[in-house]
Design a protein around this motif. Sequence first.
Motif, mmCIF file in Angstrom:
data_model
loop_
_atom_site.group_PDB
_atom_site.id
_atom_site.type_symbol
_atom_site.label_atom_id
_atom_site.label_comp_id
_atom_site.label_asym_id
_atom_site.label_seq_id
_atom_site.Cartn_x
_atom_site.Cartn_y
_atom_site.Cartn_z
ATOM 1 N N GLU A 1 0.840 -1.192 0.000
ATOM 2 C CA GLU A 1 0.000 0.000 0.000
ATOM 3 C C GLU A 1 0.876 1.243 0.000
ATOM 4 O O GLU A 1 2.046 1.190 0.381
ATOM 5 N N THR A 2 0.299 2.346 -0.430
ATOM 6 C CA THR A 2 1.032 3.605 -0.444
ATOM 7 C C THR A 2 1.046 4.182 0.963
ATOM 8 O O THR A 2 -0.009 4.363 1.584
ATOM 9 N N ARG B 1 5.532 2.883 -1.565
ATOM 10 C CA ARG B 1 4.670 1.708 -1.434
ATOM 11 C C ARG B 1 5.404 0.691 -0.573
ATOM 12 O O ARG B 1 6.613 0.498 -0.733
ATOM 13 N N THR C 1 5.033 -2.975 2.358
ATOM 14 C CA THR C 1 4.343 -4.020 3.093
ATOM 15 C C THR C 1 5.354 -4.663 4.037
ATOM 16 O O THR C 1 6.523 -4.277 4.062
#
Length: 123
Positions: A97-98, A104, A106
């Motif tokens: 996700e941003t 970005r 995770t």
Amino acid sequence: MITHAHSMTINVPDLDEGLRFYVDVLGWEKRQDTNEAGMRWLTVAPPGAQTAFALTVSDTPNVSFSMGCGISLITDDIDADVVLLEREGVRVKAAPETMPWGDRATWFSDPFGNEFFLVQPAS
């Protein structure tokens, strides 16, 4: 002037099991594996990286994270890396996700409970 980190420690329950994960699953290089005076020094690193990770066996699991430290890894294609990690059975916490700062990212974990922050910098 400090130019880069030399090594960081990752706790694993068994050095050979740790070596297998980081080399065979993540595709990292084994940099050093010496055994002197009954003490084994084992380091691994992503290909071409300056900083190595020293694998160590500790009676205290996740000691580095219980002290508030973490390890961030940079990628140029987070989506492709997540697909490869999951294909190898690696637990990825969530889809990339941003982040509020634009990158970005995770998290994923090795089989020993160590968590890594995987980041693709914003262009």
